[in-house]
Design a protein around this motif. Structure first.
Motif: not given
Length: 767
Positions: A391, A414, A425, A427, A435-437, A439
């Motif tokens: 993040l 999430d 945004d 995640y 966490f994977t973005d 967006t």
């Protein structure tokens, strides 16, 4: 030379005044050293007004006639007389095209195409007849949506949106008019000639009516003082587990103890006043089954006030992190790594304009104070793992709200972060706290001036959707319609419509989220802050309340044109000359002589089939004051959800305080309902729990979250309207750890209290 001397005088006197008001500003030496640079910035703006923004300058001149009408209406006790005196030569009405009965004895009429042609005299006679029959014009709203400058042998043309709220108290009859006018101006603007509308044409219009008194009534207020101006954070929770939700007003150090039946008694929240920032969260962080309070005081560090079994927070707070927070606005809790305890995400806001800094770029700014993800290590110790969990890249957003919530139904938390000058945004959590973005999956729709958000199943398909709100701008659309923009900032211009569009609703599908096909219906609610989803009429559909209005000054003349023509291009960090520029350009706004998205009326969207219809005025909740936080909660446990709104009161940008309003829902036509009161215990938190109702009339679901709306928190008491349906087949509670409790054929028109410790995983209960 005379113009330059005048500005020198303005700069000198302005900053002397700032120092007297104890507002941080540049020193006398800094003012002298930066005066020429500041003058150059001012002169550049005036040059751009001539070379780039000329048509908008003309539009502003014509807009003054609309501003005068609106101002006169606001100041008058006889608004019908003001409206009748507006000069024009002819009025082309729109033709009635359809009539439709809605719920709650509401009727809707739509008008489009050419209808009757009225003279000014006939219009005045109509207004007089309305007044004679006991009708009163209570509220109005006017926005200059489009403009065509005058040309050879042709006058200017404006399109103006309008709203009229009309009431007859006895017998009760409330009317809400909304539509678009086309105004052909009779003369080109010249000298002291007053603008007169030659022809006015109603392009389209709708009328909502209800022959009933408004069901929402104010029952309680708390107003900030000069010493303690804040109300936020506004947190609602059943702290003592007696089935009645308390109300926490952190800025006032007030706990409104709920004794049942709507009786609220003010008590001290803490043993002494704490100068808190306006965000906080209530959750059980130490796993003892009692809700704790986490906030940040003037020292800038996250502090935990440990909760006791009586719902009180006694003793000194515990410092839980060494991470310093500069302006914490949003707190959200959830178990991100599946270890059984609650972790904490805190994000900051950073005000634009102060010390000459401005978000850069205005559509994707990541230049604020750093947010932090704090992992709960037990024993009241938290570790900053922001970078470690993925993040770090966007932690410097200027954020207003955020929530840890299961967005993809994979049983982990999430994160969604909603930020000003950027958007939102998203995640996704891998279940282990990384966490994977994602967006970019939302494209341009993720860009807007983000303020608040709310969750629910808006389309009734059993999946959790979300609605993000912020600023929708008539000015941006007007500039776009005239094709105006700076060639040297092409991307700024290209992003204008996305940023000024307004709110977005996203519906969950198997492949991800899609923008709601009817998003335009819920996009334009002005400058929007807090929001909440609730079924106020108990018909089984989820309705939405939106609080709006930024700053209402003496006049409705709007600062927004300066923002879109100039301010968005001034991105950068602190700069003394730019600070001087901003102070001069915003003098009228700071002194409350003008507004910025002022006098906007709150919105209550009624869900009607697949449509959202604003019925706020008919229900008595179209308040004209500027508002911020919103929470919906059944305070008196009568099955009709009530409304809490925080008002923003300002006599200038440096003189602000707040007021809490509580409105009781007294809707007699409300249908059946069922509710569940979840409680924390020493095994699991209520946060993240999902509740589903299965009934013949349809299935419903919702989820317990924190950090939604704006500087506020909803309780873990969940309410579902049932309409005429008198039976529920099943009510299912799935806790965040996956364990499940089922209530078969639960009784309706009551709340079912459900402490988890009494229910083993998978147990079926028949009340």
């Amino acid at each position: 030379m005379k113009f330059k001397s005048l500005l020198v005088l303005v700069f000198t006197s302005l900053f002397a005044g700032l120092l007297q008001a104890q507002v941080v500003g540049p020193s006398d030496t800094e003012v002298r050293e930066n005066r020429d640079k500041a003058l150059n910035l001012v002169n550049t703006r005036r040059k751009l007004d001539r070379l780039v923004w000329g048509p908008e300058e003309i539009a502003q001149m014509y807009e003054q006639r609309i501003v005068k009408l609106w101002d006169d209406l606001l100041k008058s006790d006889d608004k019908f007389s003001v409206l009748a005196s507006f000069p024009f030569n002819s009025l082309q009405l729109a033709k009635h095209s359809s009539s439709e009965p809605l719920a709650l004895q509401i009727a809707r009429y739509k008008f489009s195409g050419d209808g009757e042609l009225w003279t000014n005299a006939k219009f005045k006679a109509f207004i007089a007849s309305m007044a004679a029959e006991g009708y009163v014009l209570e509220q109005s709203e006017w926005h200059h949506a489009k403009f065509t400058p005058p040309a050879a042998n042709m006058g200017a043309v404006s399109e103006v949106s309008f709203t009229l709220h009309i009431n007859r108290p006895n017998p009760a009859h409330r009317l809400a008019f909304k539509g678009m006018l086309e105004i052909d101006w009779s003369v080109a603007l010249a000298g002291d000639v007053e603008l007169v509308a030659d022809k006015i044409k109603v392009l389209n219009m709708s009328i909502l009516e209800r022959e009933k008194a408004a069901p929402f009534t104010e029952v309680f207020t708390v107003t900030g003082t000069e010493e303690r101006p804040l109300i936020h954070p506004l947190l609602v929770y059943d702290l003592d587990k007696d089935g009645n939700s308390e109300i926490v007003l952190g800025g006032q150090n007030i706990l409104l103890k709920n004794n049942g039946g709507g009786e609220l008694v003010a008590e001290e929240l803490f043993d002494k006043y704490r100068n808190l920032y306006d965000g906080a969260v209530l959750a059980d962080f130490n796993g003892d089954g009692q809700v704790d309070f986490v906030g940040v005081d003037e020292r800038g560090y996250p502090m935990m006030f440990v909760g006791g079994p009586d719902g009180r927070f006694k003793g000194n707070p515990l410092k839980i992190s060494d991470h310093h927070m500069s302006l914490p606005k949003t707190f959200t809790a959830g178990d991100i790594d599946g270890d059984g305890d609650l972790d904490l995400h805190i994000a900051n806001y950073k005000y634009a304009y102060r010390q000459g800094q401005m978000p850069n770029p205005y559509y994707d700014a990541n230049d604020g104070y750093p947010a932090v993800m704090l992992r709960n290590d037990g024993d009241n110790k938290f570790t900053d793992v922001t970078d470690e969990v993925g993040l770090g890249a966007k932690r410097n957003r200027r954020s207003y709200s955020s929530s840890l919530v299961d967005l993809d139904d994979d049983q982990d938390m999430d994160l969604i972060v909603v930020s000003d000058y950027a958007g939102f945004d998203v995640y996704l959590n891998d279940g282990k706290g990384h966490f994977t973005d994602v967006t970019d999956d939302f494209g341009l729709d993720r860009h807007f001036f983000g303020m608040g958000h709310t969750f629910d199943d808006f389309d009734g398909d059993g999946k959790l959707d979300f609605y993000v709100i912020g600023m929708s701008s008539t000015t941006a659309r007007r500039l776009e319609g005239m094709g105006l923009g700076r060639d040297d900032f092409k991307e700024h211009t290209d992003m204008r419509m996305a940023m000024g569009y307004g709110n977005r609703m996203f519906l969950k599908r198997d492949e991800g989220f899609v923008k709601a096909p009817n998003n335009d219906e819920v996009a334009r609610t002005g400058w929007s802050w807090g929001t909440s989803t609730f079924d106020f009429d108990n018909d089984g559909d989820k309705d939405i309340f939106v609080a709006n209005g930024h700053f209402s000054g003496e006049s409705t003349q709007d600062y927004c044109t300066t923002f879109w023509r100039h301010d968005i291009y001034e991105g950068g960090q602190e700069d003394i000359a730019r600070d001087m520029l901003f102070q001069v350009e915003s003098t009228d706004l700071r002194e409350a002589k003008i507004s910025w998205n002022g006098y906007e009326h709150k919105v209550l969207y009624l869900k009607h089939n697949d449509e959202f219809i604003n019925i706020a005025y008919l229900m008595g909740v179209a308040f004209e004051y500027d508002a911020r936080a919103v929470v919906t909660e059944d305070i008196d446990n009568d099955g009709r959800v009530d409304l809490l709104v925080v008002e923003h009161i300002a006599s200038g940008t440096n003189d602000t305080r707040y007021r809490l309003h509580i409105y009781r829902n007294g809707l007699n036509e409300a249908g059946h309902w069922i509710g569940v009161q979840l409680e924390d215990d020493d095994e699991r938190s209520t946060i993240g729990a999902t509740v589903r109702v299965i009934a013949e009339s349809g299935n419903q679901m919702t989820r317990v979250v924190t950090g939604d709306s704006f500087s506020s928190q909803h309780s873990a008491k969940l309410h579902f309207g049932l309409g005429l349906n008198a039976a529920v087949a099943k009510l299912t509670i799935t806790w965040s750890d996956g364990t499940e409790v089922v209530l078969d054929e639960p009784a309706i028109d009551k709340y079912h209290r459900l402490p988890k410790a009494n229910n083993a995983a998978g147990q079926t209960i028949k009340p």
